[in-house]
Motif scaffolding. Structure first.
Motif, mmCIF file in Angstrom:
data_model
loop_
_atom_site.group_PDB
_atom_site.id
_atom_site.type_symbol
_atom_site.label_atom_id
_atom_site.label_comp_id
_atom_site.label_asym_id
_atom_site.label_seq_id
_atom_site.Cartn_x
_atom_site.Cartn_y
_atom_site.Cartn_z
ATOM 1 N N HIS A 2 -20.217 0.019 -3.483
ATOM 2 C CA HIS A 2 -21.188 1.024 -3.026
ATOM 3 C C HIS A 2 -22.121 1.363 -4.183
ATOM 4 O O HIS A 2 -21.792 2.194 -5.037
ATOM 5 C CB HIS A 2 -20.429 2.266 -2.544
ATOM 6 N N HIS A 7 -26.514 1.852 -5.277
ATOM 7 C CA HIS A 7 -27.930 1.904 -4.909
ATOM 8 C C HIS A 7 -28.706 1.442 -6.135
ATOM 9 O O HIS A 7 -28.541 2.016 -7.219
ATOM 10 C CB HIS A 7 -28.357 3.331 -4.560
ATOM 11 N N LYS A 18 -24.059 0.610 7.472
ATOM 12 C CA LYS A 18 -23.936 1.905 6.784
ATOM 13 C C LYS A 18 -24.657 2.944 7.623
ATOM 14 O O LYS A 18 -25.802 2.731 8.023
ATOM 15 C CB LYS A 18 -24.586 1.816 5.399
ATOM 16 N N HIS A 33 -17.498 7.465 -0.448
ATOM 17 C CA HIS A 33 -17.430 8.587 -1.408
ATOM 18 C C HIS A 33 -16.676 9.826 -0.904
ATOM 19 O O HIS A 33 -17.212 10.937 -0.883
ATOM 20 C CB HIS A 33 -18.791 8.958 -1.982
ATOM 21 N N ASP A 51 -21.183 4.631 -6.147
ATOM 22 C CA ASP A 51 -22.361 5.199 -5.484
ATOM 23 C C ASP A 51 -23.478 5.363 -6.535
ATOM 24 O O ASP A 51 -24.203 6.362 -6.539
ATOM 25 C CB ASP A 51 -22.013 6.540 -4.842
HETATM 26 ZN ZN ZN Z 1 -24.517 5.948 -1.560
#
Ligand code: ZN
Ligand code: URP
Ligand code: ZN
Length: 461
Positions: free
Chosen positions: A59, A61, A150, A239, A315
């Motif tokens: 996970h 970004h 997602k 998360h 994340d």
């Molecule tokens: Zn995320």
């Protein structure tokens, strides 16, 4: 050229033994005792070291337009940072806005990575709208190997989906045999709590937690589980941060819902007092769900060790303090959410988990690599050391001291949430499909060598 890793202790999620590993081309060709080095092979002595399968961050970004700004890393900076920390595969979230076309978004995210990454990568497809055209577009995206979705139950008015869209996405996921990952927070509660706090002058980063308390997350998890139960879809809570939310996920699993749980390194090692630091320093620790009361940490560690929590991610959402986090100086709801940790995940997990006895070595490999490989259709190519697997390997010094700092990290970000923290254990050599990509703190890999990993749908009946 061949690579021979000699005398190391191989740690897989399901086995542990001393052996040599021969790599020919991009894959592991032999594992055994006293393997002779082929002519011209690079020989790495791993005596006294562990050899782990390359770690997987399920996970991240890297390209993320969010809250009026854009994440700072590129695939070049993020993949080098990942490799510096022993992570050899990234799974990035494609996050279109509601107005964007899904296929065009897939192409955009892919273009940001293709030819620019030093490690392998793949994606979860963000579904932020579901209309008459969506199903066909998602089928096409799954058919090219992006075999997971997602959804955001949070971020009302941005990425968030309605209940009807959630239902349609899960139904399609079930039909296609793909797992749907979900950000679970009740968006209406967040919106109303934010309004109340800001209206009463509570505008600092220390109030971010109050706007998204544990029950808001637990309700989000419960909500997802209800929809998963009704549709039979396989779901993955991203998360997860607290006891209340874990209880909802565990209860659902007990009644047969096909659900898995991810937590983040940030929740294990930092807590809500970090976001309460004065002079807006707390903004560095604003993410959603928020950092929690410290009492949740033993529950999360136990969840990882006992198998109630299945993966550990970051994340990673890199926003600078200067100019980006600062956008929320007079209103915490405008602080771009995220605590960048891609480079530090594995070292922190080892230091605070393995070295303190909270996590055994094989669970460490399971939650930081193998579990994600299995859940997301990468296993046994990734996530395990075995003949025929991709030679993504981490030779790990078990006791080497280290220190985290923004001055030395490779992430393109102007602060470290863990500035000055001491660590124990570090990756000495990291290979990507048979080529040494990092050694003794030096990047030796090639930007652009990282490949897109097409994945099969593995969550069918
Ligand atoms: Zn995320
Ligand atoms: O605070 C977070 N988690 N930022 C990244 C976006 C998301 O929610 O995953
Ligand atoms: Zn999220």
């Amino acid at each position: 050229m061949a690579v021979l890793i000699r005398n190391g202790e191989i740690i897989n999620a399901d086995s542990r033994f001393h052996a040599d590993i021969l790599v020919e081309g991009e894959i592991i060709s032999r594992i055994g005792k006293d393997i002779e080095a082929p002519a011209g092979a690079t020989v790495i002595d791993a005596k006294g070291k562990y050899v782990f399968p390359g770690f997987i961050d399920p996970h991240v970004h890297i390209h993320l337009p969010f809250m009026g700004t854009l994440t700072k890393d590129t695939y070049e900076t993020a993949s080098i940072a990942a490799l510096a920390g022993g992570t050899t595969t990234l799974i990035e979230m494609i996050c279109p806005s509601r107005a964007d076309d899904p296929w065009a978004s897939y192409e955009l995210w892919r273009s940001k990575a293709e030819g620019k990454s030093a490690c392998d990568f793949t994606f979860h497809m963000g579904v932020t709208r579901f209309d008459g055209k969506t199903a066909d577009q998602l089928k096409k995206i799954v058919s090219v190997g992006v075999a997971s979705f997602k959804v955001f139950l949070a971020y009302k008015g941005a990425f968030g989906v309605t209940d009807e869209e959630l239902y349609q996405t899960l139904k399609l996921g079930r039909q296609l045999g793909v797992i749907t990952t979900a950000h679970c927070e009740n968006p209406e509660l967040v919106a109303v709590l934010q309004q109340e706090l800001v209206a009463s002058g509570k505008t600092g980063p220390e109030f971010h937690h109050e706007s998204r308390p544990p029950l808001v997350e637990a309700e989000g998890v419960h909500h997802l589980m209800t929809f998963a139960e009704m549709t039979g879809a396989h779901v993955y809570v991203v998360h997860l941060s607290c006891e209340e939310a874990l209880r909802e996920a565990t209860r659902a699993r007990e009644r047969g819902v096909k659900a898995w749980v991810e937590t983040l390194i940030q929740y294990l090692v930092t807590d809500k007092t970090f976001a309460e630091r004065p002079n807006f320093e707390g903004a560095k620790f604003v993410m959603s769900p928020p950092l929690r009361d410290k009492k949740n940490q033993p529950i999360l560690w136990n969840g990882l060790q006992q198998g109630f929590i299945h993966t550990l991610a970051t994340d990673h959402a890199p926003f600078d303090f200067k100019g980006q986090k600062e956008m929320g100086r007079s209103d915490f709801t405008k602080i771009p959410n995220g605590i960048p940790s891609l480079e530090d995940r594995v070292t922190l997990l080892y230091t605070h988990g393995v070295k303190t006895g909270k996590l055994d070595l094989q669970r460490f490999v399971e939650v930081a690599s193998t579990g994600a490989a299995r859940l997301f259709g990468l296993h046994p190519r990734k996530g395990t050391i075995g003949v025929g697997a991709d030679a993504d390997l981490v030779v790990w010094h078990p006791d080497a001291p280290g220190m985290i700092s923004a001055k030395t990290h490779h992430m393109n970000i102007d602060y470290s949430a863990f500035e000055g923290w001491k660590t124990i254990g570090k990756p000495e050599v990291v290979t990507v499909r048979g080529e040494v990509a990092f050694q003794s703190g030096q990047f030796l890999g090639k930007v652009g060598r990282g490949k897109f990993l097409a994945r099969e749908a593995t969550h069918g009946e």
